[in-house]
Design an enzyme around this catalytic site. Structure first.
Site, PDB file in Angstrom:
ATOM      1  N   GLU A 131       0.794  -1.221   0.000  1.00  0.00           N
ATOM      2  CA  GLU A 131       0.000   0.000   0.000  1.00  0.00           C
ATOM      3  C   GLU A 131       0.833   1.281   0.000  1.00  0.00           C
ATOM      4  O   GLU A 131       0.414   2.287  -0.562  1.00  0.00           O
ATOM      5  CB  GLU A 131      -0.937   0.004   1.224  1.00  0.00           C
ATOM      6  CG  GLU A 131      -1.979  -1.094   1.210  1.00  0.00           C
ATOM      7  CD  GLU A 131      -2.941  -0.972   0.050  1.00  0.00           C
ATOM      8  OE1 GLU A 131      -3.488   0.127  -0.159  1.00  0.00           O
ATOM      9  OE2 GLU A 131      -3.131  -1.978  -0.666  1.00  0.00           O
ATOM     10  N   SER A 398     -47.811 -36.934  -3.217  1.00  0.00           N
ATOM     11  CA  SER A 398     -48.220 -38.022  -2.336  1.00  0.00           C
ATOM     12  C   SER A 398     -47.678 -37.927  -0.917  1.00  0.00           C
ATOM     13  O   SER A 398     -48.115 -38.686  -0.049  1.00  0.00           O
ATOM     14  CB  SER A 398     -47.805 -39.367  -2.947  1.00  0.00           C
ATOM     15  OG  SER A 398     -48.581 -39.647  -4.096  1.00  0.00           O
TER      16      SER A 398
END
Length: 689
Positions: A131, A398
């Site tokens: 950075e 079902s």
């Protein structure tokens, strides 16, 4: 000399010795504007330089004045910087299991504000290398970086680099918005100067690492270390520091919870930068590149745990309402079962998805008392956050026959009662069996195991459709339950969670079930804000009905349509398939766990014959066998039986008594285990109600 300006005219000097006073002056009439080259005197270079200095000085003064006015304006409009130690954030919610294993977080998660000497050197080095490698040399702004960034932006034709120092980034993060404008950049520079004047380099770096965003709602290096690696900051390794430093370029894009491989590739760039800056030797860097950091967070190994955690967050809000407190929520989730659930569904979709043209599946598993242990709301949360367990309403097919038979047994019918499998015509409605065949007289036990449609319809018509609808509501199914003849075939839409919870009533001996996932909610100070208590629904169905249902449901797994789901130990369940194979279900339970599985397509597109007997049954079996382990030998305990309460009104019982002198009540009079004496044949082809 500027173009268009006439050169000044001067009289020629007399040559030396010519001193006559009587020299004649040129007359005015002899003066003309016409000049010969000898008449023009060219200014010297010294005069031009002096002119430039005069003009340049004027421009510079005005420029300085203008810059001063601009800087004064931006200095006057700087945001309030008195709250540098105040953190404004959304409340966080941390989700954990009952064993304190954290698996999800929501909101803004902040860690401790670490002092400079509490931050590992390796973390500082990783951040400085990527950075701001000149952090300790500049005064808050690095002119070389700004020029380089401007040149790169010019070449690209757009903003691709910012050239900001760590001090500038801190100023932006603390006080400014992320907008890209010249005004914001000027304010950023002024604030960077202020930070450099009031804080040491070490304090600025610590402030930056305590406030910077690391993705996934996590702020600060302490919170990020715990979030991604489940460890305190003191134990942070070099490879882990490199991964975290790599997130700063684009926290959301590189977040390891989104794409771990991409995060690891970015960490390689960080490691090589650390090598270039002299923080690592080549041998050390090579070794770290070969073994990048991996996540240690317990939730990181799950693709679909967010379906459950999203549902939990909604539950928390319903319990507490809006709150500004940070919360820790203890849940019912079992991480081992969650892993088994995800693997069971993905196995079938990966193996058979294209073959059967099915794209989605869902699974939910809970204890017979309603505590949810696993939830998978879809194949991949990252592509679709829609929860197919809690929100998708589909026809159950079902599997709804369990509701029909429960209502029938509560009305006095028994598994050994005989009904006739034959064609049906109810006002022109002529349903068929799945096999398109009719096999005549059979017991309810056999009809349920074989999922015979006609018998379920006849049982519904026998006891009354309204009783089936009432039983569905009693067991927790919501939505409309129209008493159409097709109600017995599961045409009314339900959710997988509702349907599975209804089965849990049978599994637990007849008591009502409200599915839940929250056990306790407390704030960060440990104060308990919510504690789970019993639902208090009480007994909904009789012990006799419970035993009858377990009997026929066990038969369905042992010899019926659910044979593919048989796990090899005590279990009961039911298959379900809807028209055109749009939905396929299997729901079943053991004495300790109730699980429902659904396969289908979100669009409702028919599958290529996915039925409850294949993919859902396979996934259910794999999940139950993988999850229960040593509990496989547990057997069902028979529920205490009491005479079934009559579902008929006093007037109905009086009419039935006087209309049947022998006292028989048809199939309802059959005792469990006795030979049937009445065959239920209503309605047939030539009979209409």
């Amino acid at each position: 000399m500027k173009k268009g300006v006439k050169a000044p005219s001067y009289e020629q000097r007399k040559p030396p010795g010519n001193t006559r006073a009587t020299a004649k002056k040129p007359s005015k009439t002899n003066r003309t504007n016409k000049k010969t080259p000898k008449d023009v005197k060219i200014p010297s270079d010294h005069g031009v330089f002096k002119s430039l200095i005069n003009w340049g000085g004027t421009v510079m003064l005005w420029g300085l004045l203008l810059v001063g006015i601009i800087l004064g304006y931006f200095a006057y409009t700087l945001p309030d910087i008195s709250g540098i130690d105040v953190i404004e954030k959304r409340p966080s919610i941390v989700l954990e299991t009952r064993h304190n294993a954290r698996f999800a977080t929501y909101g803004d998660l902040y860690g401790r504000l670490l002092k400079p000497d509490e931050i590992p050197e390796v973390m500082k080095q990783a951040v400085l290398a990527t950075e701001d490698s000149y952090f300790y040399q500049h005064f808050g702004v690095n002119p070389v970086s700004l020029v380089r960034a401007a040149w790169r932006n010019y070449q690209a034709g757009r903003v691709v680099a910012g050239g900001s120092t760590i001090t500038q980034q801190l100023a932006k993060n603390l006080f400014l918005t992320p907008e890209r404008s010249m005004g914001r950049k000027i304010r950023e520079v002024l604030l960077a100067f202020w930070l450099e004047a009031n804080y040491s380099k070490e304090e600025i770096l610590a402030l930056y690492l305590n406030r910077v965003y690391f993705g996934s709602g996590t702020y600060g290096i302490d919170a990020a270390t715990r979030k991604y690696f489940a460890k305190p900051i003191e134990q942070l390794s070099t490879s882990e520091a490199a991964l975290l430093a790599g997130l700063l370029k684009a926290p959301t894009y590189y977040a390891p919870t989104v794409n771990l491989k991409r995060s690891q590739q970015r960490s390689t760039v960080v490691i090589r930068r650390m090598q270039e800056e002299g923080y690592l030797t080549k041998a050390e860097a090579d070794q770290l590149v070969k073994k990048p950091a991996t996540l240690r967070n317990v939730g990181s190994g799950f693709k679909n745990v967010r379906y459950f955690s999203d549902w939990i967050v909604a539950e928390v809000q319903s319990f507490l309402g809006r709150t500004e407190e940070d919360l820790i929520v203890t849940t019912t989730l079992d991480l081992t079962m969650q892993k088994q659930a995800e693997q069971a569904l993905e196995k079938q979709l990966a193996k058979n998805g294209r073959k059967y043209d099915v794209e989605q599946a869902a699974l939910v598993s809970l204890t017979p008392q309603g505590a949810i242990k696993a939830m998978v709301g879809g194949r991949r949360y990252s592509k679709s956050s829609f929860n197919r367990v809690t929100s998708a309403r589909r026809q159950p097919g079902s599997v709804f026959k369990t509701i029909v038979y429960t209502a029938g047994f509560e009305a006095g019918r028994a598994p050994s009662d005989v009904y006739v499998d034959s064609p049906i015509n109810i006002n022109g409605w002529k349903p068929n069996n799945y096999t398109r065949r009719y096999d005549g007289a059979m017991t309810l036990r056999d009809a349920y195991a074989r999922s015979i449609n006609t018998v379920a319809i006849k049982l519904t018509e026998d006891i009354g459709r309204y009783k089936v609808a009432e039983m569905a509501t009693k067991l927790g199914l919501t939505g409309n339950m129209p008493t159409h003849p097709s109600i017995s075939l599961g045409t009314n839409e339900v959710t997988l969670l509702e349907m599975t919870s209804a089965y849990a009533v049978i599994a637990n001996g007849g008591k009502g079930v409200l599915p839940y996932g929250v056990l306790k909610i407390r704030n960060q100070q440990g104060k308990v804000l919510y504690q789970r208590k019993s639902s208090g629904l009480g007994t909904l169905i009789s012990g006799r009905t419970v035993n009858n249902m377990r009997d026929i449901m066990a038969t369905a797994i042992q010899t019926g349509t659910g044979k593919a789901a048989n796990p090899g130990f005590d279990a009961a369940g039911k298959t379900g398939t809807t028209q055109d194979y749009r939905d396929a279900w299997f729901i079943g339970f053991t004495p300790t766990l109730v699980t429902g599985v659904w396969f289908g397509n979100d669009t409702g597109k028919p599958t290529k014959k996915v039925t409850g007997s294949n993919l859902p049954a396979y996934a259910w079996r794999d999940f139950m066998k993988g999850s229960l382990g040593q509990n496989q030998g547990v057997s069902f305990a028979k529920a205490a039986e009491k005479p079934a309460s009559s579902q008929e009104s006093i007037w109905q019982r009086i009419v039935k008594t006087f209309s049947n002198p022998s006292g028989a009540t048809g199939a309802g009079s059959g005792n469990q285990g006795s030979q049937p004496t009445v065959l239920q044949e209503y309605p047939g082809d030539d009979q209409k109600p």
